[in-house]
Design an enzyme around this catalytic site. Structure first.
Site, PDB file in Angstrom:
ATOM      1  N   ASP A  90      32.965  57.969  21.322  1.00 60.58           N
ATOM      2  CA  ASP A  90      32.741  57.020  22.417  1.00 60.58           C
ATOM      3  C   ASP A  90      33.286  57.602  23.716  1.00 60.58           C
ATOM      4  O   ASP A  90      33.401  58.829  23.858  1.00 60.58           O
ATOM      5  CB  ASP A  90      33.405  55.676  22.052  1.00 60.58           C
ATOM      6  CG  ASP A  90      32.645  54.490  22.629  1.00 60.58           C
ATOM      7  OD1 ASP A  90      32.529  54.419  23.861  1.00 60.58           O
ATOM      8  OD2 ASP A  90      32.177  53.646  21.848  1.00 60.58           O
TER       9      ASP A  90
ATOM     10  N   HIS B  58      34.500  51.264  27.502  1.00 61.92           N
ATOM     11  CA  HIS B  58      33.631  51.091  26.336  1.00 61.92           C
ATOM     12  C   HIS B  58      34.308  51.523  25.040  1.00 61.92           C
ATOM     13  O   HIS B  58      34.322  50.786  24.044  1.00 61.92           O
ATOM     14  CB  HIS B  58      32.360  51.901  26.590  1.00 61.92           C
ATOM     15  CG  HIS B  58      31.235  51.623  25.650  1.00 61.92           C
ATOM     16  ND1 HIS B  58      31.129  52.220  24.422  1.00 61.92           N
ATOM     17  CD2 HIS B  58      30.158  50.806  25.769  1.00 61.92           C
ATOM     18  CE1 HIS B  58      30.018  51.793  23.820  1.00 61.92           C
ATOM     19  NE2 HIS B  58      29.413  50.933  24.616  1.00 61.92           N
TER      20      HIS B  58
ATOM     21  N   SER C 282      26.483  47.948  20.935  1.00 57.86           N
ATOM     22  CA  SER C 282      27.721  48.741  20.957  1.00 57.86           C
ATOM     23  C   SER C 282      28.896  47.950  20.406  1.00 57.86           C
ATOM     24  O   SER C 282      29.802  48.517  19.808  1.00 57.86           O
ATOM     25  CB  SER C 282      28.074  49.128  22.389  1.00 57.86           C
ATOM     26  OG  SER C 282      27.351  50.241  22.804  1.00 57.86           O
TER      27      SER C 282
END
Ligand SMILES: *[C@@H]1O[C@H](CO)[C@@H](O)[C@H](O)[C@H]1NC(C)=O
Ligand SMILES: *[C@@H]1O[C@H](CO)[C@@H](O)[C@H](O)[C@H]1NC(C)=O
Ligand SMILES: *[C@@H]1O[C@H](CO)[C@@H](O)[C@H](O)[C@H]1NC(C)=O
Ligand SMILES: *[C@@H]1O[C@H](CO)[C@@H](O)[C@H](O)[C@H]1NC(C)=O
Ligand SMILES: *[C@@H]1O[C@H](CO)[C@@H](O)[C@H](O)[C@H]1NC(C)=O
Ligand SMILES: *[C@@H]1O[C@H](CO)[C@@H](O)[C@H](O)[C@H]1NC(C)=O
Length: 727
Positions: free
Chosen positions: A130, A203, A510
């Protein structure tokens, strides 16, 4: 701003001058060389065609091969060399929780705790590929953790604003991979991102904490969604592999390097919340790397993508990946919009700090007409949430905002952070408000905010943005595999950018993917002997197809019941996944046979699997024989008659007699199963069965029909979804 820059670079890349270099992943033939010899060979192959050619990465586990910067002329030279199987241009993947454990049945109740502590949960390592991680987040505290598992071979790499001492017994490793990204985009500007495992986007911090964050009491985002925040597998360890950089872009040479290292480091689970659709398996570094990892015993979950509700929009569809779609939670932030004409509409609140709006009616202006906004509510067409451009000419903020969806988002209501009291409404309601604001001479409105509401029915619903099947690469394999919560998820956040909060609320597949990764970690702890396919099977055959009102899961894009092309087997249901009764297992050999059945050449099979394997010409391979826990049947034009699929089930629940129940629309298909009863005397016994789909040849092309096949021994319900498509 980042997005804009990347779009520009993308254009530059396409029109790049004749002999400019770009990045390629080079697949080489199978050899008996040692890694050191192979690495030497890779270097000399590049040097032999170009004095200045640069090797980016040499891979040892994920593929046989390397990545390099080459000109088109050099690609041609290299491709002709012995032992070079393919030179594949790099692709760019895109990155696509307090309440979730309870919603999924892993609450504070005894059962939930029980599950978490069963087995050796703290020996399981979840690798997350990620945008990096914010190690100081409370979600990565290691209070109460024992020493790192002895299987761990990874490292905590140092870099900008990141020292090795930032890793602990929770975050046991962190690495970063940027050679491919920098080769393509130029050096990373240190004011844009950290050249280290540190996350500048949020994220990766968010996804890691969803999968395996430690429990944090009193987590909340600006007072919303308050409660205990924790990951699905709070005792598991986290290893971050940062391969996604500013703009949320992850180039394939870096992603492959991350998978390669994660395998070497001995992660048990890999979580990939990144996607790019319609990539054939031999061109897809995620698919190729994931197969190597799967053979190594690593469970790999991947986001299905946020390109729904368009059909065939799914990414990460290889049958060795667990493909995750997104559903809603039972938590809402309702808002009520009242117009001057007395009409009242439901909406969803965006998340803002401070008080709501004053009690009186306020003027409302349509942003499209560019009016002064001071003292008003501004109505805006929602394309993307943007807090910066909604100011009046004199720099004053509007009092409130109403974002109204356009066709693309339909009725979907996704909450995000906003600077002023704001609500979002679906397209139809948006049209009514637009009409009122345009036609009324002095339109007024107000918004009432209801705070956080829990227990909302129906939930889950499939998120409108969640990518849909059918599978565009292998229509005979049903995808997505399942859905998990992916709308308005509260989880850990970074400490520098965005709203000033340790937590943030985000939506996307996600966010759904790491729920499944974390649950896989729990299952791995409880059943260390289960293969990645067994873990997926347990989650799929026990998934829920009804929502909390007892009715079928709805699709928020249509308001109608969702289909397996949206929800796969249903919403993951971790408590029942621990005791699935039967599992559908798969081995590396099964995937080889699948590739033969898919008509891949032996060179493509070498690229995908890293092994020398020739399909047996005398054997008839069938995709319908891949032992998958779901069924997809494609009926070609004018095709009628019978389609036979075979399956083998393993009883992990021990002795029992299972009987089958099928559901189908008999106008379209009759499903018969032989035998209809399976007897098991012992644990791990296997039994096979066949399913015969007798289809109606006169269904119009484009018809889909859905059903299910359920085995039950009275204690376990082992359910497989069925999807038929007339092409
Ligand atoms: C977890 O462990 C407890 C105590 O050993 C046991 O009673 C329970 O059945 C186990 N749960 C699962 C799902 O294996
Ligand atoms: C990163 O390190 C630099 C130099 O020590 C420091 O000025 C900066 O504040 C740090 N940034 C963060 C986000 O910690
Ligand atoms: C890096 O970013 C900063 C702030 O956006 C900008 O002022 C600076 O010029 C950039 N440096 C380079 C080398 O692009
Ligand atoms: C929001 O609150 C109002 C009263 O303040 C109530 O009438 C309304 O039903 C609530 N809406 C939801 C969705 O809870
Ligand atoms: C593979 O080729 C065979 C023979 O041409 C054909 O019958 C079959 O449909 C092909 N399979 C796929 C998945 O394309
Ligand atoms: C399924 O079986 C029923 C009852 O025998 C029959 O009426 C129907 O036509 C069959 N459907 C198909 C698609 O063959």
């Amino acid at each position: 701003m980042f997005l804009f820059r990347f779009i520009l670079l993308g254009v530059l890349h396409v029109s790049s001058a004749f002999s400019e270099r770009s990045s390629y992943v080079v697949h080489t033939a199978v050899t008996t060389m040692t890694s050191a010899e192979k690495f030497k060979w890779y270097e000399s192959s590049v040097k032999s065609i170009s004095a200045s050619g640069e090797v980016l990465y040499k891979y040892n586990h994920a593929i046989n091969g390397f990545s390099a910067r080459l000109t088109p002329e050099e690609v041609e030279l290299l491709s002709g060399k012995p032992g070079i199987l393919a030179v594949v241009p790099e692709v760019v993947y895109k990155l696509e929780t307090t309440r979730t454990p309870t919603f999924l049945g892993l609450g504070d109740n005894v059962d939930g705790e029980d599950l978490r502590h069963n087995g050796s949960a703290s020996d399981v390592i979840v690798g997350v590929i990620d945008s990096g991680i914010w190690p100081e987040s409370k979600s990565f505290n290691d209070i109460g953790f024992g020493p790192v598992p002895i299987s761990w071979k990874g490292e905590c790499e140092e870099g900008m604003n990141f020292t090795a001492s930032l890793c602990n017994r929770k975050l046991i490793g962190a690495r970063f991979f940027l050679k491919g990204f920098e080769a393509e985009m130029g050096p990373i500007n240190q004011s844009d991102d950290f050249r280290s495992p540190r996350d500048s986007l949020g994220h990766g911090t968010h996804t890691s904490s969803i999968a395996a964050g430690s429990a944090v009491k009193e987590a909340a985002f600006l007072g919303y969604a308050a409660g205990v925040a924790r990951g699905m597998a709070p005792l598991a360890r986290i290893a971050m592999y940062k391969a996604c950089w500013l703009g949320g872009f992850c180039v394939s040479s870096d992603v492959l390097a991350a998978i390669d290292k994660a395998m070497e480091d001995n992660v048990n689970i890999l979580s990939l919340s990144l996607a790019l659709n319609r990539l054939d398996y031999d061109k897809d570094s995620i698919a190729i790397g994931a197969l190597a990892a799967t053979e190594h015993g690593v469970f790999v979950a991947a986001a299905g993508g946020n390109d729904g509700p368009t059909s065939s929009s799914l990414a990460n569809v290889a049958p060795w990946l667990t493909t995750v779609g997104a559903g809603t939670l039972d938590r809402k932030f309702p808002a009520t919009i009242i117009l001057g004409n007395g009409k009242v509409f439901p909406g969803e609140s965006l998340l803002f700090q401070g008080n709501g709006l004053p009690d009186e009616m306020l003027p409302i202006v349509y942003h499209r007409f560019g009016k002064e906004v001071e003292g008003s509510i501004v109505l805006d067409d929602l394309r993307f949430y943007d807090n910066e451009v909604r100011q009046s000419k004199n720099g004053k903020e509007p009092l409130g905002m109403i974002y109204a969806n356009m066709v693309f988002d339909g009725t979907e209501l996704v909450a995000t952070y906003a600077q002023s009291p704001s609500a979002v409404v679906g397209k139809e309601i948006g049209d009514e408000i637009r009409h009122y604001v345009i036609t009324e001479s002095n339109p007024t409105a107000t918004i009432k905010f209801n705070g956080t509401v829990i227990g909302y029915k129906p939930s889950p619903m499939v998120a409108g943005f969640s990518s849909r099947g059918p599978n565009s690469i292998t229509p005979e394999i049903l995808k997505p595999d399942l859905i998990a919560p992916g709308v308005n998820i509260l989880a850990a956040w970074i400490g520098v950018k965005g709203p000033d909060s340790e937590f943030n609320i985000k939506s996307g597949t996600s966010m759904a993917c790491p729920h499944v990764s974390g649950i896989a970690a729990l299952l791995k702890a409880a059943h260390p002997e289960w293969s990645p396919a067994a873990i997926r099977s347990a989650m799929m055959t026990t998934a829920k197809t009804s929502s909390n009102d007892g009715k079928p899961i709805l699709d928020s894009a249509t308001g109608k019941p969702s289909t397996p092309f949206a929800h796969g087997a249903g919403q993951v249901s971790p408590v029942s996944a621990f005791k699935p009764g039967l599992i559908y297992d798969l081995t590396a050999m099964d995937y080889l046979h699948f590739l033969c059945a898919s008509n891949y050449t032996s060179s493509q099979i070498k690229i995908i699997t890293r092994i020398e394997f020739s399909c047996d010409r005398s054997k008839e391979y069938r995709i319908s024989e891949l032992n998958y826990p779901s069924f997809a049947v494609t009926i070609n034009r004018g095709g009628g008659g019978a389609y036979t699929y075979t399956r083998i089930v393993t009883s992990v629940g021990g002795a029992g007699t299972y009987t089958v129940k099928v559901m189908s629309d008999v106008k379209a298909v009759n499903i018969s199963v032989e035998p209809a009863v399976l007897d098991f005397n012992n644990v791990n016994e296997k039994r096979s069965y066949s399913v015969i789909f007798t289809v109606n040849p006169s269904m119009p092309s484009g018809t889909n029909s859905f059903g299910s096949i359920e085995w039950s021994d009275g204690k376990h319900l082992v359910r497989s979804p069925v999807a038929l498509t007339w092409t």
